[in-house]
Write a protein that holds these residues in place. Structure first.
Motif, mmCIF file in Angstrom:
data_model
loop_
_atom_site.group_PDB
_atom_site.id
_atom_site.type_symbol
_atom_site.label_atom_id
_atom_site.label_comp_id
_atom_site.label_asym_id
_atom_site.label_seq_id
_atom_site.Cartn_x
_atom_site.Cartn_y
_atom_site.Cartn_z
ATOM 1 N N ASP A 291 -35.846 60.924 53.430
ATOM 2 C CA ASP A 291 -35.063 60.506 52.269
ATOM 3 C C ASP A 291 -34.909 61.879 51.532
ATOM 4 O O ASP A 291 -35.462 62.643 51.490
ATOM 5 C CB ASP A 291 -35.966 59.651 51.467
ATOM 6 C CG ASP A 291 -35.252 58.700 50.498
ATOM 7 O OD1 ASP A 291 -35.022 57.756 50.863
ATOM 8 O OD2 ASP A 291 -34.800 59.185 49.415
ATOM 9 N N ARG B 243 -39.330 59.888 45.780
ATOM 10 C CA ARG B 243 -39.257 58.525 46.448
ATOM 11 C C ARG B 243 -39.987 58.587 47.783
ATOM 12 O O ARG B 243 -40.302 57.600 48.230
ATOM 13 C CB ARG B 243 -37.958 58.160 46.600
ATOM 14 C CG ARG B 243 -37.195 57.687 45.191
ATOM 15 C CD ARG B 243 -35.761 57.046 45.358
ATOM 16 N NE ARG B 243 -35.681 56.090 46.360
ATOM 17 C CZ ARG B 243 -35.704 54.727 45.904
ATOM 18 N NH1 ARG B 243 -36.257 54.371 44.827
ATOM 19 N NH2 ARG B 243 -35.400 53.836 46.992
ATOM 20 N N ASP C 186 -29.979 52.610 56.195
ATOM 21 C CA ASP C 186 -30.248 51.618 55.087
ATOM 22 C C ASP C 186 -29.662 52.391 53.859
ATOM 23 O O ASP C 186 -30.212 52.701 53.129
ATOM 24 C CB ASP C 186 -31.542 51.415 55.062
ATOM 25 C CG ASP C 186 -31.887 50.154 54.108
ATOM 26 O OD1 ASP C 186 -30.837 49.527 53.794
ATOM 27 O OD2 ASP C 186 -32.958 49.951 53.525
HETATM 28 C C1 LIG Z 1 -31.540 51.361 50.068
HETATM 29 S S1 LIG Z 1 -32.515 52.511 49.727
HETATM 30 C C2 LIG Z 1 -33.521 52.481 51.177
HETATM 31 C C3 LIG Z 1 -34.672 51.589 51.204
HETATM 32 C C4 LIG Z 1 -35.511 51.501 52.468
HETATM 33 N N1 LIG Z 1 -34.813 51.884 53.518
HETATM 34 C C5 LIG Z 1 -36.553 50.525 52.308
HETATM 35 O O1 LIG Z 1 -36.409 49.668 53.420
HETATM 36 O O2 LIG Z 1 -37.696 50.673 51.735
HETATM 37 C C6 LIG Z 1 -31.632 53.910 49.892
HETATM 38 C C7 LIG Z 1 -32.400 55.396 50.073
HETATM 39 O O3 LIG Z 1 -31.492 56.163 50.310
HETATM 40 C C8 LIG Z 1 -31.645 57.510 49.798
HETATM 41 N N2 LIG Z 1 -30.701 58.583 49.660
HETATM 42 C C9 LIG Z 1 -29.472 58.271 49.006
HETATM 43 N N3 LIG Z 1 -28.739 59.597 49.600
HETATM 44 C C10 LIG Z 1 -29.171 60.147 50.659
HETATM 45 C C11 LIG Z 1 -29.046 61.089 51.500
HETATM 46 N N4 LIG Z 1 -27.876 61.858 51.505
HETATM 47 N N5 LIG Z 1 -29.860 61.502 52.322
HETATM 48 C C12 LIG Z 1 -31.013 60.534 52.613
HETATM 49 N N6 LIG Z 1 -31.382 59.682 51.813
HETATM 50 C C13 LIG Z 1 -30.803 59.294 50.915
HETATM 51 C C14 LIG Z 1 -32.307 57.190 48.391
HETATM 52 O O4 LIG Z 1 -33.026 58.026 47.753
HETATM 53 C C15 LIG Z 1 -32.891 55.734 48.492
HETATM 54 O O5 LIG Z 1 -34.471 56.042 48.791
#
Ligand SMILES: C[S@@+](CC[C@H](N)C(=O)[O-])C[C@H]1O[C@@H](n2cnc3c(N)ncnc32)[C@H](O)[C@@H]1O
Length: 438
Positions: free
Chosen positions: A280, A285, A325
């Motif tokens: 992440d 988070r 995701d």
């Molecule tokens: C929809 S949430 C994921 C929920 C998680 N898969 C779950 O089931 O609990 C999206 C996540 O993507 C992360 N995120 C956003 N941009 C990102 C990036 N460029 N690389 C990795 N993570 C990213 C955010 O911090 C967030 O925690």
């Protein structure tokens, strides 16, 4: 009206001010006011009323402007939200009208707005006297009728010409509580019996969701049997489908590219013994992923990193499965998070769509031949879902879509979409793509 009821209403007004004036999420905004409330019912009331106002905000906003001679001074903005709570309650009609008005006056006093208590009383009494005239002026406006910003109504009407009003209405309904049974800990039947023995009306969903149970009403999660031992998690049924798109087996090397707070990572590890890397971009988070897995007795390699820059964190060994995701508009989960409709702006979308596309482009080369990539969002907007999926498929070579007609949802030109409220599920999109050996 007793003191705790005043406390709950004041907490709701304070949280709403943080969300609607300052752009904070409702969960964050409620933390401080809730921490000051001793009683469970008072905390539940604060939550319920915050949700009610967010679902009814255009109407209560229009009513307060029409009812007040002039808006309160900037330093007294809390009064707007005290009024909003009372107006939403009067429109709901669950409590006696006199009690609601009396309570609003008390809330104003305990919130340091004694000098505005008379005005609040007069505004609410005027509403009750002239209610039908004021309400009839609201009737024709779609934003007010549905309780959503105009841009979102337009976007949904364009993407879902036959379903948009049902989608908006579903977003205003309270969702059931979906639980996920950790089948490493116990069977779903054992969990069901334990919940029923503890007095909960747990049900088996009539859907191909082998780990899911449904509770029709909200409960304190930590009181559920098996919770503290890691036997249960909270996760909507639509999110639980993601593991089935991934077709997991023991021994696979898996990347969860946007993993926090770890709901799907945990589900994957409950299903199969995997070598899981959880990424992440947000370090804080990411800590929650570790906490989620620890509570359930599971483990993964957790790395802070940007999914669109694998050169910063990838060890060069291909993955058998990749879950993207992706961060999205979250327009599929508005029934759980009514603040999203006011916090998201139309102008956020192009950037989100570009970030999702960048991740897909960057992660596809990390997939082993024969491996499966799953793209998932909790959005219901075609730009983030069907159109995003089509654009990705056009650009990726040697790939084949896996259809999954056996899973809930509507087949789109690429991927499958669940609309909010269908089968009691959140709105969710999935696309599963296999990399063909060359
Ligand atoms: C929809 S949430 C994921 C929920 C998680 N898969 C779950 O089931 O609990 C999206 C996540 O993507 C992360 N995120 C956003 N941009 C990102 C990036 N460029 N690389 C990795 N993570 C990213 C955010 O911090 C967030 O925690």
């Amino acid at each position: 009206m007793n003191r705790p009821a005043v406390g709950g209403r004041l907490a709701a007004a304070q949280a709403l001010r943080q969300v609607l004036d300052r752009g904070q999420s409702l969960d964050e905004a409620l933390q401080l006011p809730l921490s000051k409330l001793e009683h469970g019912p008072d905390r539940a009331l604060a939550r319920r009323l915050s949700y009610a106002v967010l679902r009814d905000w255009p109407a209560v906003q229009a009513l307060s402007s029409a009812l007040m001679d002039r808006p309160p001074a900037r330093r007294d903005r809390l009064a707007i939200f005290v009024l909003a709570v009372a107006l939403a309650e009067l429109r709901e009609g669950r409590e006696p009208e006199r009690a609601i008005v009396h309570s609003a006056v008390e809330v104003a006093r305990s919130g340091g707005l004694s000098r505005l208590a008379g005005m609040i009383n007069a505004v609410l009494r005027r509403y009750l006297r002239e209610r039908s005239a004021f309400e009839s002026r609201l009737a024709d406006n779609e934003t007010i009728r549905f309780g959503y910003p105009g841009w979102l109504i337009e976007a949904l009407r364009a993407d879902w010409p036959d379903d948009w009003s049902a989608i908006l209405e579903a977003g205003n309904q309270a969702p059931p509580l979906w639980l996920r049974v950790n089948r490493r800990h116990w069977s779903r039947e054992q969990a069901l019996q334990a919940l029923r023995a503890a007095g909960h009306e747990a049900q088996l969903p009539d859907l191909p969701l082998p780990d899911a149970l449904l509770l029709p009403t909200r409960v304190r999660i930590s009181d559920l049997p098996g919770w503290s031992e890691g036997g249960l998690s909270v996760q909507d049924g639509a999110a639980q489908l993601t593991v089935d798109y991934l077709q997991l087996e023991d021994g696979l090397r898996v990347l969860d590219a946007c993993s926090a707070p770890g709901g799907k990572a945990a589900h994957m590890l409950e299903r199969a013994a995997l070598d899981l890397t959880a990424i992440d971009v947000d370090a804080e988070r990411l800590e929650r992923v570790g906490e989620t897995l620890q509570r359930l007795g599971l483990a993964a390699r957790c790395l802070q990193g940007d999914a669109s820059r694998p050169q910063d964190w990838w060890d060069g060994r291909p993955f058998d499965r990749i879950l993207v995701d992706a961060p999205c508009s979250a327009t599929g989960v508005i029934r759980r998070h009514p603040d999203i409709r006011w916090l998201r702006k139309a102008s956020d979308l192009p950037e989100l769509v570009e970030r999702q596309a960048e991740m897909l482009r960057a992660l596809w080369p990390l997939l082993a031949p024969g491996g499966i990539l799953v793209y998932a969002t909790c959005s219901i907007l075609a730009d983030e879902n069907e159109r995003q999926a089509r654009a990705f498929l056009e650009s990726c070579e040697h790939c084949e879509v896996i259809e999954h007609a056996e899973l809930p949802g509507r087949a789109r030109s690429a991927g499958r979409q669940i609309l909010p409220g269908e089968n009691d599920l959140d709105g969710f999109f999935h696309l599963a793509v296999r990399r063909l050996p060359v």
